[in-house]
Design an enzyme around this catalytic site. Structure first.
Site, PDB file in Angstrom:
ATOM      1  N   TYR A 144      -0.972 -24.044 -43.011  1.00  0.00           N
ATOM      2  CA  TYR A 144      -0.634 -22.633 -42.834  1.00  0.00           C
ATOM      3  C   TYR A 144      -0.533 -22.339 -41.347  1.00  0.00           C
ATOM      4  O   TYR A 144      -1.424 -22.705 -40.577  1.00  0.00           O
ATOM      5  CB  TYR A 144      -1.719 -21.752 -43.466  1.00  0.00           C
ATOM      6  CG  TYR A 144      -1.448 -20.268 -43.367  1.00  0.00           C
ATOM      7  CD1 TYR A 144      -0.340 -19.707 -44.008  1.00  0.00           C
ATOM      8  CD2 TYR A 144      -2.286 -19.429 -42.630  1.00  0.00           C
ATOM      9  CE1 TYR A 144      -0.096 -18.330 -43.917  1.00  0.00           C
ATOM     10  CE2 TYR A 144      -2.037 -18.065 -42.551  1.00  0.00           C
ATOM     11  CZ  TYR A 144      -0.944 -17.526 -43.191  1.00  0.00           C
ATOM     12  OH  TYR A 144      -0.695 -16.172 -43.109  1.00  0.00           O
ATOM     13  N   ASP A 239      -1.601 -26.641 -34.128  1.00  0.00           N
ATOM     14  CA  ASP A 239      -2.046 -25.307 -34.497  1.00  0.00           C
ATOM     15  C   ASP A 239      -3.568 -25.357 -34.624  1.00  0.00           C
ATOM     16  O   ASP A 239      -4.108 -25.773 -35.648  1.00  0.00           O
ATOM     17  CB  ASP A 239      -1.388 -24.879 -35.814  1.00  0.00           C
ATOM     18  CG  ASP A 239      -1.898 -23.515 -36.278  1.00  0.00           C
ATOM     19  OD1 ASP A 239      -2.809 -22.959 -35.634  1.00  0.00           O
ATOM     20  OD2 ASP A 239      -1.382 -23.026 -37.298  1.00  0.00           O
ATOM     21  N   LYS A 267      -8.420 -16.653 -34.177  1.00  0.00           N
ATOM     22  CA  LYS A 267      -9.784 -16.661 -34.740  1.00  0.00           C
ATOM     23  C   LYS A 267     -10.875 -16.678 -33.673  1.00  0.00           C
ATOM     24  O   LYS A 267     -11.092 -15.659 -33.032  1.00  0.00           O
ATOM     25  CB  LYS A 267      -9.895 -17.791 -35.761  1.00  0.00           C
ATOM     26  CG  LYS A 267      -8.853 -17.565 -36.884  1.00  0.00           C
ATOM     27  CD  LYS A 267      -8.998 -18.359 -38.140  1.00  0.00           C
ATOM     28  CE  LYS A 267      -8.084 -17.799 -39.217  1.00  0.00           C
ATOM     29  NZ  LYS A 267      -6.989 -18.628 -39.641  1.00  0.00           N
TER      30      LYS A 267
END
Ligand SMILES: *Cc1c(COP(=O)(O)O)cnc(C)c1O
Length: 428
Positions: A144, A239, A267
């Site tokens: 993702y 990522d 995050k």
């Protein structure tokens, strides 16, 4: 446990918010029931609107690595807020967090801050396309990278939970530039590169996958991607929105000693406020506007509250040289405890763990890619999830998610969790 107020609040939310939630992963579609509404959180615990206490293993899906309402972060945000919350002009704080991030992460000279992991990945790919003057990208099934158009091709996590792997709304033109490969399968990547010679701008990968459960790379996978990219003029994008500042000070680049060309963050880097970032060597980053031709911008990018939270978080991690070791030890303890009780109760399972990321799969086979992650028994997961909630332990309401261990968790909390899992797994 009683969820009267949560159910009421959800019913009200559903009238004015699609599905009652502002991000689909918060809905309980995969497990049934209605979402729990949070009132507050402190350290390792969530307190919901009905007054229940839950030990939290989601931690805002990763950011709260030091626990909820971590004092230095809260203080930094309060102090900054008094001085004004947004200017749309440069502040010293942006340079401070940029310099600290650049000093912690290997192989990057410059970093640009955005407002989410989605923006970071979207911008990284645009930069790679501008830099290489090529259009196509390779992504891996089950990885993702946020919800921008090019990535919604067999994206993991929420996109899979909700059964829309190839999302309506993404044009065929966009979809054709995203080539899909199998995680942990180098041969597959080689074949794609051969078939699209000199057309591929970037390979984007979660260097430790965390959106189909936790799936570490097999030996040689990341090394192989690095070699293939170098040999073919392709940029390698790590990522690290989930893994950055979580698996090591310098993320997976440091952990496995592999250099990426562009790295994405989110995050943890925002300390619980909306922050993303992407970084690379100067040669690549200088391609961005205003220095270079690739446009990228944001009214609230580098927002003082967000930067204050992020800086306080990175400073705390930078100053605590034992933090990643301590998190790993806690997670390994939890992993061993879960393994013991599930075995004793004759449950079929696989546990994947690396650093402070862990996932439990109800399947006997190794979970190494999207296909093997999807093979898990979802009916058992539902019972597991609801059983744990009833015991006061909160994990993500989907079998495709990683659990995040925070430093606020004590060994008593971990023992409590293991006992809860023992009790729940007896009812399978
Ligand atoms: C969470 C996540 C994103 C998206 O970040 P948002 O802040 O939710 O937009 C991208 N990549 C990875 C690996 C993630 O885990």
């Amino acid at each position: 446990m009683i969820y009267q107020r949560s159910s009421q609040l959800f019913a009200e939310a559903e009238k004015v918010i699609p599905g009652g939630v502002n991000s689909p992963v918060r809905a309980f579609k995969a497990v049934g029931g209605t979402p729990i509404f949070v009132k507050s959180a402190k350290g390792a615990y969530l307190y919901d609107e009905d007054g229940n206490r839950l030990i939290d293993y989601i931690n805002s899906w990763g950011p709260m690595i030091l626990g909820h309402a971590y004092e230095p972060v809260v203080e930094a945000v309060i102090e900054k807020a008094k001085l004004g919350t947004s200017f749309g002009m440069p502040t010293e704080l942006e340079t401070q967090i940029a310099a600290l991030a650049v000093s912690m992460v290997p192989n990057i000279d410059k970093i640009r801050f955005v407002n989410s992991g989605t923006e970071a990945c979207m911008s990284a790919v645009r930069l790679a396309r501008g830099f290489t003057k090529r259009d196509k990208i390779i992504k891996f099934a089950g990885c993702y990278h946020g919800h921008s158009d090019s990535f919604l091709i067999q994206a993991g996590s929420g996109a899979v939970t909700f059964g829309t792997p190839n999302s309506p709304g993404v044009t065929a033109g966009t979809a054709k530039d995203t080539l899909l490969a199998k995680y942990n399968d180098l041969e597959n990547v080689k074949t794609l590169i051969e078939a699209n010679k000199n057309e591929i701008a970037a390979i984007i990968v979660e260097p430790v996958a965390g959106n189909m459960g936790c799936i570490p790379p097999v030996k040689g996978f990341l090394e192989g991607l690095r070699e293939l990219c170098t040999a073919n003029g392709i940029l390698l994008i790590f990522d690290e929105v989930m893994t950055g500042f979580r698996l090591a000070r310098g993320g997976v680049q440091e952990l496995f000693n592999i250099d990426a060309d562009i790295v994405c963050f989110g995050k943890v880097i925002g300390g619980g406020l909306p922050v993303g970032a992407f970084a690379a060597r100067a040669e690549i980053m200088n391609f961005l506007a205003p220095l270079g031709p690739v446009y990228q911008a944001g009214t609230l990018s580098g927002n003082p509250l967000a930067m204050a939270a992020g800086l306080a978080m990175l400073q705390a991690l930078d100053n605590d040289r034992e933090i990643f070791k301590r998190l790993e030890e806690k997670t390994a303890y939890l992993s061993a405890g879960i393994e013991k009780v599930l075995k004793a109760n004759n449950v079929v399972f696989t546990i994947n763990q690396i650093g402070s990321m862990i996932s439990v799969h109800f399947d006997a086979n190794p979970v190494t890619d999207f296909q093997s992650a999807a093979a898990g028994d979802n009916e058992t997961f539902k019972k597991f999830f609801h059983g744990l909630v009833a015991e006061g332990v909160y994990i993500a309401p989907s079998a495709y998610e990683t659990w995040f261990i925070t430093d606020a968790l004590t060994y008593e909390d971990l023992d409590f969790t293991i006992q809860a899992i023992d009790k729940v797994s007896k009812t399978f």
